[in-house]
Design a protein around this motif. Structure first.
Motif, PDB file in Angstrom:
ATOM      1  N   GLU A   1       1.342  -1.265   4.211  1.00  0.00           N
ATOM      2  CA  GLU A   1       0.899  -2.646   4.443  1.00  0.00           C
ATOM      3  C   GLU A   1       1.264  -3.510   3.231  1.00  0.00           C
ATOM      4  O   GLU A   1       1.079  -3.098   2.083  1.00  0.00           O
ATOM      5  CB  GLU A   1      -0.624  -2.657   4.681  1.00  0.00           C
ATOM      6  CG  GLU A   1      -1.210  -4.021   4.982  1.00  0.00           C
ATOM      7  CD  GLU A   1      -0.830  -4.580   6.351  1.00  0.00           C
ATOM      8  OE1 GLU A   1      -0.125  -3.894   7.124  1.00  0.00           O
ATOM      9  OE2 GLU A   1      -1.212  -5.720   6.640  1.00  0.00           O
TER      10      GLU A   1
ATOM     11  N   CYS B   1       0.102   3.427   3.516  1.00  0.00           N
ATOM     12  CA  CYS B   1       0.463   2.994   4.876  1.00  0.00           C
ATOM     13  C   CYS B   1       1.559   1.937   4.897  1.00  0.00           C
ATOM     14  O   CYS B   1       2.053   1.582   5.965  1.00  0.00           O
ATOM     15  CB  CYS B   1      -0.761   2.487   5.632  1.00  0.00           C
ATOM     16  SG  CYS B   1      -1.290   0.834   5.161  1.00  0.00           S
TER      17      CYS B   1
ATOM     18  N   LYS C   1      -5.993  -1.955   5.760  1.00  0.00           N
ATOM     19  CA  LYS C   1      -5.578  -1.174   6.925  1.00  0.00           C
ATOM     20  C   LYS C   1      -6.058   0.266   6.859  1.00  0.00           C
ATOM     21  O   LYS C   1      -6.486   0.825   7.847  1.00  0.00           O
ATOM     22  CB  LYS C   1      -4.043  -1.185   7.021  1.00  0.00           C
ATOM     23  CG  LYS C   1      -3.501  -2.399   7.749  1.00  0.00           C
ATOM     24  CD  LYS C   1      -2.959  -2.013   9.103  1.00  0.00           C
ATOM     25  CE  LYS C   1      -2.811  -3.196  10.020  1.00  0.00           C
ATOM     26  NZ  LYS C   1      -1.449  -3.485  10.362  1.00  0.00           N
ATOM     27  N   CYS C   2      -5.894   0.897   5.681  1.00  0.00           N
ATOM     28  CA  CYS C   2      -6.120   2.347   5.637  1.00  0.00           C
ATOM     29  C   CYS C   2      -7.098   2.778   4.543  1.00  0.00           C
ATOM     30  O   CYS C   2      -7.394   3.962   4.416  1.00  0.00           O
ATOM     31  CB  CYS C   2      -4.781   3.083   5.452  1.00  0.00           C
ATOM     32  SG  CYS C   2      -4.147   3.005   3.770  1.00  0.00           S
TER      33      CYS C   2
ATOM     34  N   CYS D   1       0.855  -1.195   0.000  1.00  0.00           N
ATOM     35  CA  CYS D   1       0.000   0.000   0.000  1.00  0.00           C
ATOM     36  C   CYS D   1       0.888   1.240   0.000  1.00  0.00           C
ATOM     37  O   CYS D   1       1.769   1.386   0.849  1.00  0.00           O
ATOM     38  CB  CYS D   1      -0.901  -0.001   1.231  1.00  0.00           C
ATOM     39  SG  CYS D   1      -1.806   1.543   1.444  1.00  0.00           S
TER      40      CYS D   1
HETATM   41 ZN    ZN Z   1      -2.808   1.050   3.508  1.00  0.00          ZN
END
Ligand code: ZN
Ligand code: AP5
Length: 217
Positions: free
Chosen positions: A135, A133, A152-153, A130
């Protein structure tokens, strides 16, 4: 307390370090991430590291240590640190010992993540991250719950690493076997080594790592 993750490229160090960070409140320090950030920012260290990283070699101990020290000084590491991708040479391991001794800190565990070379190429070539973030994902082994959206984001931009090409991966594996693998014996002699079968599923590896970390810290 310091937890060290040892393992070849693609063993899952970054994946597991992030899970341990969330589960135990440890601070993940990845020298690979720090170097990539330096390359992106175009700092002096980043300019020196760029070509070496793209060729799959190891960046000089001086640069890596300087970058790591800087980040350690700037982070709240009181709950413990998880080192992902460091140390990678005998020189780095000795420098780390000196650094920790000066702080009255100790290595609680070194975890060797064991995998076969063949599986690594598949893991690394399917990897993406990502952009927002950091990930990590994999085309087959770890896909977001909603396609194209970070779990996650919620980010929708992803990137792949320039050193994740098959020919570079072979060089990275060679560097691992020649320079980093001997550290397994170094930490075994110190009595802090544990081994984990990193060919298992991500959640199974995580459970084995959790058990080790819970006992160690
Ligand atoms: Zn993310
Ligand atoms: P670095 O960023 O440290 O890369 P690396 O060691 O090659 O490790 P990777 O990030 O490729 O793999 P990983 O073990 O974190 O696996 P991941 O969790 O992503 O270093 C890059 C470069 O920087 C080096 O080549 C060097 O030039 C330089 N450098 C860095 N540190 C240095 C140092 N200390 N000294 C000198 N130079 C340094 O997982 C891989 C993929 O597999 C992911 O897609 C993931 O989703 C998937 N996956 C993970 N676990 C599993 C599983 N159990 N089953 C199936 N898939 C899985």
């Amino acid at each position: 307390a310091v937890i060290i993750l040892l393992g070849p490229p693609g063993a899952g160090k970054g994946t597991q370090a992030r899970m341990l960070q969330d589960a135990h409140g440890l601070v993940q320090l990845s020298t690979g991430d720090l170097l990539r950030a330096a390359v992106k920012a175009g700092t002096e260290a980043g300019r020196a590291a760029k070509a070496v990283m793209e060729a799959g070699g190891l960046v000089s101990d001086d640069i890596v240590l300087a970058i790591l020290r800087e980040r350690m000084a700037a982070s709240d590491v009181s709950r413990g640190i998880i080192l992902d991708g460091f140390p990678r040479t005998a020189g780095q391991a000795e420098s780390l010992d000196g650094l920790l001794e000066a702080e009255g800190n100790t290595i609680a565990a070194a975890i060797a993540m064991e995998v076969d070379d063949g599986a690594m190429v598949e893991r690394i070539s399917g990897r993406y991250t990502c952009a927002a973030c950091g990930e990590g994902y994999h085309d087959r082994f770890k896909v977001p719950a909603v396609e194209g959206v970070c779990d996650k984001c919620g980010g929708t931009e992803f990137s792949r690493r320039p050193d994740d090409k098959a020919e570079t991966v072979r060089g990275r594996l060679e560097a691992y076997h020649a320079q980093t693998e001997p550290l397994i014996a170094y930490y075994e002699a110190k009595g802090v080594l544990s081994r984990v079968d990193a060919m298992a599923r991500i959640d199974e590896v995580a459970e084995a790592m959790n058990t080790i970390v819970r006992r160690a810290i």
